[in-house]
Design a protein around this motif. Sequence first.
Motif, PDB file in Angstrom:
ATOM      1  N   MET A  74       0.758  -1.109   0.058  1.00 20.98           N
ATOM      2  CA  MET A  74      -0.079   0.008  -0.014  1.00 20.98           C
ATOM      3  C   MET A  74       0.877   1.155   0.029  1.00 20.98           C
ATOM      4  O   MET A  74       0.453   2.105  -0.544  1.00 20.98           O
ATOM      5  N   HIS A  75       1.988   1.205   0.853  1.00 17.36           N
ATOM      6  CA  HIS A  75       2.844   2.270   0.757  1.00 17.36           C
ATOM      7  C   HIS A  75       3.227   2.582  -0.870  1.00 17.36           C
ATOM      8  O   HIS A  75       3.500   3.855  -1.176  1.00 17.36           O
ATOM      9  N   ILE A  76       3.785   1.675  -1.540  1.00 19.72           N
ATOM     10  CA  ILE A  76       4.305   1.733  -2.974  1.00 19.72           C
ATOM     11  C   ILE A  76       2.976   2.191  -3.818  1.00 19.72           C
ATOM     12  O   ILE A  76       3.094   3.076  -4.581  1.00 19.72           O
ATOM     13  N   PHE A  77       2.089   1.590  -3.499  1.00 15.64           N
ATOM     14  CA  PHE A  77       0.661   1.946  -4.243  1.00 15.64           C
ATOM     15  C   PHE A  77       0.540   3.440  -4.091  1.00 15.64           C
ATOM     16  O   PHE A  77       0.313   4.407  -4.914  1.00 15.64           O
ATOM     17  N   TYR A  78       0.317   3.993  -2.845  1.00  8.81           N
ATOM     18  CA  TYR A  78       0.090   5.694  -2.604  1.00  8.81           C
ATOM     19  C   TYR A  78       1.494   6.428  -3.205  1.00  8.81           C
ATOM     20  O   TYR A  78       0.910   7.467  -3.879  1.00  8.81           O
ATOM     21  N   LEU A  79       2.550   6.018  -2.894  1.00 11.07           N
ATOM     22  CA  LEU A  79       3.737   6.690  -3.441  1.00 11.07           C
ATOM     23  C   LEU A  79       3.841   6.953  -5.043  1.00 11.07           C
ATOM     24  O   LEU A  79       3.852   7.736  -5.648  1.00 11.07           O
ATOM     25  N   GLY A  80       3.427   5.951  -5.548  1.00  9.56           N
ATOM     26  CA  GLY A  80       3.219   5.937  -7.158  1.00  9.56           C
ATOM     27  C   GLY A  80       2.271   6.602  -7.711  1.00  9.56           C
ATOM     28  O   GLY A  80       2.246   7.235  -8.506  1.00  9.56           O
ATOM     29  N   ILE A  81       1.090   6.524  -6.955  1.00  5.97           N
ATOM     30  CA  ILE A  81      -0.008   7.481  -7.632  1.00  5.97           C
ATOM     31  C   ILE A  81       0.146   8.966  -7.200  1.00  5.97           C
ATOM     32  O   ILE A  81      -0.057   9.732  -7.912  1.00  5.97           O
ATOM     33  N   LEU A  82       0.780   9.314  -5.959  1.00  6.50           N
ATOM     34  CA  LEU A  82       1.164  10.656  -5.666  1.00  6.50           C
ATOM     35  C   LEU A  82       2.088  11.153  -6.527  1.00  6.50           C
ATOM     36  O   LEU A  82       2.073  12.348  -6.956  1.00  6.50           O
ATOM     37  N   ALA A  83       3.045  10.186  -7.172  1.00  7.90           N
ATOM     38  CA  ALA A  83       4.149  10.784  -7.843  1.00  7.90           C
ATOM     39  C   ALA A  83       3.624  10.976  -9.458  1.00  7.90           C
ATOM     40  O   ALA A  83       4.384  11.796  -9.953  1.00  7.90           O
ATOM     41  N   VAL A  84       2.691  10.487  -9.883  1.00 10.56           N
ATOM     42  CA  VAL A  84       2.073  10.742 -11.153  1.00 10.56           C
ATOM     43  C   VAL A  84       1.053  11.720 -11.332  1.00 10.56           C
ATOM     44  O   VAL A  84       0.627  12.071 -12.370  1.00 10.56           O
ATOM     45  N   ARG A  85       0.712  12.098 -10.212  1.00 11.48           N
ATOM     46  CA  ARG A  85      -0.368  13.206 -10.099  1.00 11.48           C
ATOM     47  C   ARG A  85      -0.159  14.465 -10.940  1.00 11.48           C
ATOM     48  O   ARG A  85       1.220  15.008 -10.601  1.00 11.48           O
ATOM     49  N   GLN A  86      -0.980  15.041 -11.813  1.00  5.83           N
ATOM     50  CA  GLN A  86      -0.462  16.263 -12.336  1.00  5.83           C
ATOM     51  C   GLN A  86      -1.167  17.462 -11.988  1.00  5.83           C
ATOM     52  O   GLN A  86      -2.288  17.474 -11.131  1.00  5.83           O
ATOM     53  N   ASP A  87      -0.222  18.487 -11.691  1.00  7.45           N
ATOM     54  CA  ASP A  87      -0.682  19.827 -10.963  1.00  7.45           C
ATOM     55  C   ASP A  87      -0.823  20.784 -12.011  1.00  7.45           C
ATOM     56  O   ASP A  87      -1.593  21.755 -12.002  1.00  7.45           O
ATOM     57  N   ILE A  88       0.110  20.728 -13.027  1.00 12.05           N
ATOM     58  CA  ILE A  88       0.117  21.727 -14.165  1.00 12.05           C
ATOM     59  C   ILE A  88      -0.442  21.160 -15.596  1.00 12.05           C
ATOM     60  O   ILE A  88       0.265  20.161 -15.697  1.00 12.05           O
ATOM     61  N   GLY A  89      -1.278  21.644 -16.321  1.00 14.83           N
ATOM     62  CA  GLY A  89      -1.275  21.158 -17.736  1.00 14.83           C
ATOM     63  C   GLY A  89      -0.848  22.357 -18.673  1.00 14.83           C
ATOM     64  O   GLY A  89      -0.752  23.562 -18.479  1.00 14.83           O
ATOM     65  N   VAL A  90      -0.982  21.781 -19.848  1.00 12.38           N
ATOM     66  CA  VAL A  90      -0.443  23.008 -20.906  1.00 12.38           C
ATOM     67  C   VAL A  90      -1.812  22.574 -22.078  1.00 12.38           C
ATOM     68  O   VAL A  90      -2.041  21.721 -22.273  1.00 12.38           O
ATOM     69  N   ARG A  91      -2.061  23.910 -22.537  1.00  9.62           N
ATOM     70  CA  ARG A  91      -3.291  24.105 -23.461  1.00  9.62           C
ATOM     71  C   ARG A  91      -2.690  24.486 -24.681  1.00  9.62           C
ATOM     72  O   ARG A  91      -1.866  25.588 -24.578  1.00  9.62           O
ATOM     73  N   LEU A  92      -3.013  24.056 -25.929  1.00  8.84           N
ATOM     74  CA  LEU A  92      -2.450  24.625 -26.960  1.00  8.84           C
ATOM     75  C   LEU A  92      -3.430  25.502 -27.553  1.00  8.84           C
ATOM     76  O   LEU A  92      -4.633  25.533 -27.899  1.00  8.84           O
ATOM     77  N   LYS A  93      -2.883  27.094 -27.694  1.00  5.18           N
ATOM     78  CA  LYS A  93      -3.594  27.950 -28.261  1.00  5.18           C
ATOM     79  C   LYS A  93      -3.307  27.946 -29.880  1.00  5.18           C
ATOM     80  O   LYS A  93      -2.129  27.686 -30.331  1.00  5.18           O
ATOM     81  N   PRO A  94      -4.226  27.932 -30.574  1.00  5.22           N
ATOM     82  CA  PRO A  94      -4.110  27.920 -32.096  1.00  5.22           C
ATOM     83  C   PRO A  94      -3.363  29.065 -32.714  1.00  5.22           C
ATOM     84  O   PRO A  94      -3.163  30.360 -31.872  1.00  5.22           O
TER      85      PRO A  94
END
Length: 158
Positions: A50-70
């Motif tokens: 469960m520790h590995i599961f939680y660390l893995g999920i929290l490591a891949v969570r996204q905080d910033i995204g990028v939107r492509l402006k045409p």
Amino acid sequence: MSFNSLGTKSDPLVKKTINLLMRNGKRSKAENVLNKVLETLDKDYPGRAMHIFYLGILAVRQDIGVRLKPKPKKRRTRQSFNVYLPRLISPTSGLNIGIRSLLKSSRERSPSTPFWENLSIELLQASQNKGKVVEKRYSLNNLAVSNKRRVHFGIRNR
């Protein structure tokens, strides 16, 4: 070992992962897959699944995204180019995007091995801040940071 012995059936992050794993309403299959993933991790790293599961999920969570402006309209003197606008992602949305990208990359791994084995490998690599998903997250963050001066273009006052 099963979900009940790990005490994870009521865990909200496990529920969310099961819901994203589920296809065509087959919840029991998704539960079995996640159960095999946790068993594999527990076999290799006793008591740390469960520790590995939680660390893995929290490591891949996204905080910033990028939107492509045409591209802007063509002008004679000005070159037209794509503009990347960074944007913040809400925490729940970021978790969803992270889990989805983790599942996608584990599906794209070698088709000869079972999916649950690929998912356990991806989770283990993500918990160590390695792997394809974490690299993708870092490259997206770098793209957002390099374009942060353009953020004021994306803000609209209403």
